[in-house]
Write a protein that holds these residues in place. Structure first.
Motif, PDB file in Angstrom:
ATOM      1  N   THR A 283       0.833  -1.197   0.000  1.00 53.20           N
ATOM      2  CA  THR A 283       0.000   0.000   0.000  1.00 53.20           C
ATOM      3  C   THR A 283       0.872   1.253   0.000  1.00 53.20           C
ATOM      4  O   THR A 283       2.063   1.200   0.333  1.00 53.20           O
ATOM      5  CB  THR A 283      -0.903   0.039   1.247  1.00 53.20           C
ATOM      6  N   GLU A 284       0.257   2.366  -0.333  1.00 54.33           N
ATOM      7  CA  GLU A 284       0.993   3.631  -0.295  1.00 54.33           C
ATOM      8  C   GLU A 284       1.417   3.954   1.131  1.00 54.33           C
ATOM      9  O   GLU A 284       2.526   4.453   1.364  1.00 54.33           O
ATOM     10  CB  GLU A 284       0.128   4.766  -0.861  1.00 54.33           C
TER      11      GLU A 284
ATOM     12  N   ASP B 200       4.019   9.501  -4.964  1.00 60.43           N
ATOM     13  CA  ASP B 200       3.159   8.501  -5.605  1.00 60.43           C
ATOM     14  C   ASP B 200       3.833   7.141  -5.513  1.00 60.43           C
ATOM     15  O   ASP B 200       5.078   7.045  -5.470  1.00 60.43           O
ATOM     16  CB  ASP B 200       2.909   8.869  -7.077  1.00 60.43           C
TER      17      ASP B 200
ATOM     18  N   ARG C  77       3.589   3.055  -7.092  1.00 62.25           N
ATOM     19  CA  ARG C  77       3.060   2.056  -8.008  1.00 62.25           C
ATOM     20  C   ARG C  77       3.757   0.734  -7.691  1.00 62.25           C
ATOM     21  O   ARG C  77       4.937   0.716  -7.332  1.00 62.25           O
ATOM     22  CB  ARG C  77       3.330   2.461  -9.465  1.00 62.25           C
TER      23      ARG C  77
ATOM     24  N   GLY D 286       1.654  -0.789 -11.294  1.00 61.80           N
ATOM     25  CA  GLY D 286       0.445   0.005 -11.489  1.00 61.80           C
ATOM     26  C   GLY D 286      -0.059   0.519 -10.160  1.00 61.80           C
ATOM     27  O   GLY D 286       0.684   0.569  -9.163  1.00 61.80           O
ATOM     28  N   ALA D 287      -1.326   0.886 -10.117  1.00 62.40           N
ATOM     29  CA  ALA D 287      -1.908   1.489  -8.914  1.00 62.40           C
ATOM     30  C   ALA D 287      -1.877   0.514  -7.734  1.00 62.40           C
ATOM     31  O   ALA D 287      -2.030  -0.701  -7.893  1.00 62.40           O
ATOM     32  CB  ALA D 287      -3.337   1.931  -9.201  1.00 62.40           C
TER      33      ALA D 287
END
Length: 298
Positions: free
Chosen positions: A244-245, A263, A265, A274-275
């Motif tokens: 997770t971020e 950010d 990824r 990706g996200a």
């Protein structure tokens, strides 16, 4: 004044106090005119007697302290740990081992003891213990009244034997690997979690600033190495923990105060990043290396 073992601990009788008592006893025996100055024959005998007695008091203090895990050191601390079925981990300091023995700062004494014992086994590189004391299966899939041990490295039979020492009969074990073992002549099936290591690739965009002293921020390679270090070894995220971020932000920004994560990824190799989040199941654990971490500095 009371000396020796008293309700508040151990009160040491020191050399000046011992010498004063000896001189007072001589006065009571020989009268107030007795000569016992330091240079006199009796004074020298007093000093020798006091030195010997002070040494005995210091030995008594050492014996008292050696029985207390908060004060014992080295081999004596190892001996005390055996009373709680604990073994010192490789390179573990007296301070860390003492905290494990006394459960300092730990709310779950039984699970802490089990984790400590498993960590000390030869070849074990990581361990996490779980317990579900509720009447329903929990969010991780652990059945009610079960204990789960996720562990990397070590010998299956040694792990099972150790778990049995802490998990009483009637409490089940949960995992993806069943170990058949004999304990005290009885055949037992102990389940453990052998997490499947899932290779993860991570890309992080960061904003770098000089620190308060004007020193430049770390390089992208240094940040990648620091992030890899935070996500590996004994400090690695547990099995079933997603990428997770928040996880990446915490690992980077706590280590580098002048780095801001902008950010994140990620992906499971060989997919392209990706996200986030990237889901990791309970029987899996993320595997991260510096060569699979890309840092883009703004």
């Amino acid at each position: 004044m009371a000396y020796g073992v008293i309700p508040s601990g151990f009160e040491l009788k020191r050399l000046p106090e011992i010498l004063a008592d000896i001189e007072a006893a001589n006065v009571a025996t020989f009268g107030p005119g007795v000569v016992q100055s330091p240079a006199s024959p009796l004074g020298e005998l007093n000093g020798l007697h006091a030195d010997l007695a002070a040494s005995l008091w210091e030995i008594a203090l050492s014996v008292y302290q050696s029985l207390d895990p908060d004060q014992a050191e080295g081999v004596r601390l190892d001996q005390i740990a055996k009373l709680r079925l604990l073994t010192r981990g490789l390179g573990e300091s007296d301070i860390d081992f003492r905290q494990a023995i006394t459960n300092a700062g730990r709310a779950r004494i039984d699970m802490s003891d089990l984790g400590q014992a498993l960590s000390a086994l030869n070849g074990v590189t990581w361990v996490q213990t779980y317990v579900n004391e509720t009447d329903t299966t929990d969010a991780d899939g652990i059945p009610r009244q079960h204990v789960a041990v996720a562990i990397l490295g070590g010998d299956d039979d040694e792990i099972a034997q150790t778990i049995r020492a802490y998990v009483v009969p009637g409490i089940g074990t949960h995992g993806n690997t069943t170990v058949e073992t004999t304990i005290e002549g009885f055949c037992r099936s102990i389940k453990i979690i052998r997490p499947v290591e899932i290779a993860v690739e991570i890309e992080v965009d960061v904003i770098a600033r000089p620190d308060r002293n004007g020193c430049p921020p770390p390089s992208a390679l240094s940040i990648a190495a620091g992030l890899a270090d935070a996500l590996t070894g004994a400090s690695r995220p547990r099995n079933g923990q997603d990428v997770t971020e928040y996880l990446i932000r915490q690992a980077v920004e706590s280590r580098y105060p002048n780095i801001e994560v902008d950010d994140v990824r990620a992906s499971i190799v060989p997919a392209s990043p990706g996200a986030v989040p990237v889901a990791i199941s309970f029987f899996q654990i993320m595997a991260v290396s510096a060569d699979r971490i890309s840092i883009v500095v703004a």
